[in-house]
Design a protein around this motif. Structure first.
Motif, PDB file in Angstrom:
ATOM      1  N   THR A 147       0.898  -1.092   0.022  1.00 36.23           N
ATOM      2  CA  THR A 147       0.083   0.041  -0.050  1.00 36.23           C
ATOM      3  C   THR A 147       0.743   1.340   0.097  1.00 36.23           C
ATOM      4  O   THR A 147       0.514   2.281  -0.791  1.00 36.23           O
ATOM      5  CB  THR A 147      -0.878   0.025   1.246  1.00 36.23           C
ATOM      6  OG1 THR A 147      -1.967  -1.365   1.260  1.00 36.23           O
ATOM      7  CG2 THR A 147      -2.021   1.256   1.224  1.00 36.23           C
ATOM      8  N   LEU A 148       1.948   1.163   0.651  1.00 38.66           N
ATOM      9  CA  LEU A 148       2.750   2.294   0.831  1.00 38.66           C
ATOM     10  C   LEU A 148       3.340   2.659  -0.467  1.00 38.66           C
ATOM     11  O   LEU A 148       3.322   3.877  -1.103  1.00 38.66           O
ATOM     12  CB  LEU A 148       4.148   2.200   1.809  1.00 38.66           C
ATOM     13  CG  LEU A 148       4.921   3.219   2.089  1.00 38.66           C
ATOM     14  CD1 LEU A 148       5.380   3.119   3.679  1.00 38.66           C
ATOM     15  CD2 LEU A 148       6.095   3.106   1.088  1.00 38.66           C
ATOM     16  N   ALA A 202       3.576   6.023  -5.601  1.00 36.10           N
ATOM     17  CA  ALA A 202       3.507   6.018  -7.001  1.00 36.10           C
ATOM     18  C   ALA A 202       2.107   7.130  -7.494  1.00 36.10           C
ATOM     19  O   ALA A 202       2.332   7.771  -8.230  1.00 36.10           O
ATOM     20  CB  ALA A 202       3.241   4.505  -7.657  1.00 36.10           C
ATOM     21  N   GLU A 203       1.209   6.929  -6.744  1.00 35.55           N
ATOM     22  CA  GLU A 203      -0.124   7.512  -6.942  1.00 35.55           C
ATOM     23  C   GLU A 203       0.205   9.260  -6.987  1.00 35.55           C
ATOM     24  O   GLU A 203      -0.267  10.123  -7.479  1.00 35.55           O
ATOM     25  CB  GLU A 203      -1.106   7.224  -6.246  1.00 35.55           C
ATOM     26  CG  GLU A 203      -2.035   5.798  -6.529  1.00 35.55           C
ATOM     27  CD  GLU A 203      -2.850   5.443  -5.737  1.00 35.55           C
ATOM     28  OE1 GLU A 203      -2.938   6.031  -4.644  1.00 35.55           O
ATOM     29  OE2 GLU A 203      -3.699   4.517  -5.934  1.00 35.55           O
ATOM     30  N   GLY A 218       2.839  17.636  -7.906  1.00 34.29           N
ATOM     31  CA  GLY A 218       4.076  18.048  -8.476  1.00 34.29           C
ATOM     32  C   GLY A 218       5.212  17.977  -7.587  1.00 34.29           C
ATOM     33  O   GLY A 218       5.184  18.050  -6.409  1.00 34.29           O
ATOM     34  N   ASN A 219       6.439  17.922  -8.162  1.00 37.64           N
ATOM     35  CA  ASN A 219       7.624  18.204  -7.432  1.00 37.64           C
ATOM     36  C   ASN A 219       7.727  16.989  -6.041  1.00 37.64           C
ATOM     37  O   ASN A 219       8.021  17.414  -4.890  1.00 37.64           O
ATOM     38  CB  ASN A 219       7.947  19.589  -7.187  1.00 37.64           C
ATOM     39  CG  ASN A 219       8.127  20.181  -8.347  1.00 37.64           C
ATOM     40  OD1 ASN A 219       7.058  20.806  -8.669  1.00 37.64           O
ATOM     41  ND2 ASN A 219       9.232  20.208  -8.930  1.00 37.64           N
TER      42      ASN A 219
END
Length: 209
Positions: A128-129, A134-135, A141-142
């Motif tokens: 989950t982490l 990734a999401e 941004g950044n």
């Protein structure tokens, strides 16, 4: 010009091009020369997510450590949980499985506590982490990972031209390894000490039922 002179000239030109490329990349938007900098060819090694011009943070006191907490219940039935939340903060139900608390009448881009039940995924905390990170990198941004453990993240990112910091943690209140609850405290860089303190205290006090 003999062949030695030609070789030396070529070497000096190569050094000049390399130096100019390095200066352009290092100075970026801070370039202050009298003439425009030459275009830099695209390269995978160059930043692809430039930092936008940041807007100022709201002028509110930093999130304090050791805030008084009170217990509150959210969810229903087998999915009901109780947890400590800051006393006096306003409560918002974002959805059937997500809740937020923030100081009343606080301006935008202050600090907020968010709790979400994610047990329906039936996935490990590690999975989950990784998926959440990734999401975040796709949606925000950044994104920069400041610290990471087996069950927590401390990141910074830019949202609507505001620099934001966030602490996230995943918990299985049953003592197992399934990510059942996601905790997040989001705020400004100046709020970091208070956010770290708050998420640790909330995480230690969360219970089922």
């Amino acid at each position: 010009m003999n062949w030695r002179g030609t070789a030396v000239l070529a070497l000096l030109l190569a050094i000049g091009v390399a130096a100019g490329f390095g200066a352009s990349w290092a100075l970026g938007d801070n370039w202050s020369g009298d003439t425009p900098a030459a275009p830099v060819p695209a390269s995978p090694s160059l930043p692809i997510d430039p930092v936008p011009e940041l807007l100022p943070d709201p002028r509110i006191p930093p999130l304090a450590e050791g805030l008084p907490l009170v217990r509150q219940s959210v969810g229903a039935g087998d999915f009901r949980i109780t947890l400590p939340v800051p006393k006096g903060w306003a409560f918002f139900e974002s959805s059937l499985n997500e809740w937020q608390w923030r100081p009343p009448e606080q301006p935008d881009f202050g600090y907020v506590l968010r709790v979400e039940q994610v047990l329906s995924n039936r996935r490990s905390i590690e999975w989950t982490l990784d998926r959440r990170l990734a999401e975040l990198r796709e949606d925000e941004g950044n994104v920069e990972v400041i610290d990471q453990t087996t069950d927590s993240l401390h990141i910074s990112f830019v949202s609507a031209n505001h620099l934001r910091h966030a602490y996230l943690r995943w918990i299985d209140p049953t003592g197992g390894d399934n990510a059942q609850v996601e905790l997040a405290v989001i705020g400004r860089e100046v709020d970091d000490p208070g956010m770290a303190d708050l998420i640790a205290r909330v995480a230690s006090g969360i219970r089922l039922g």
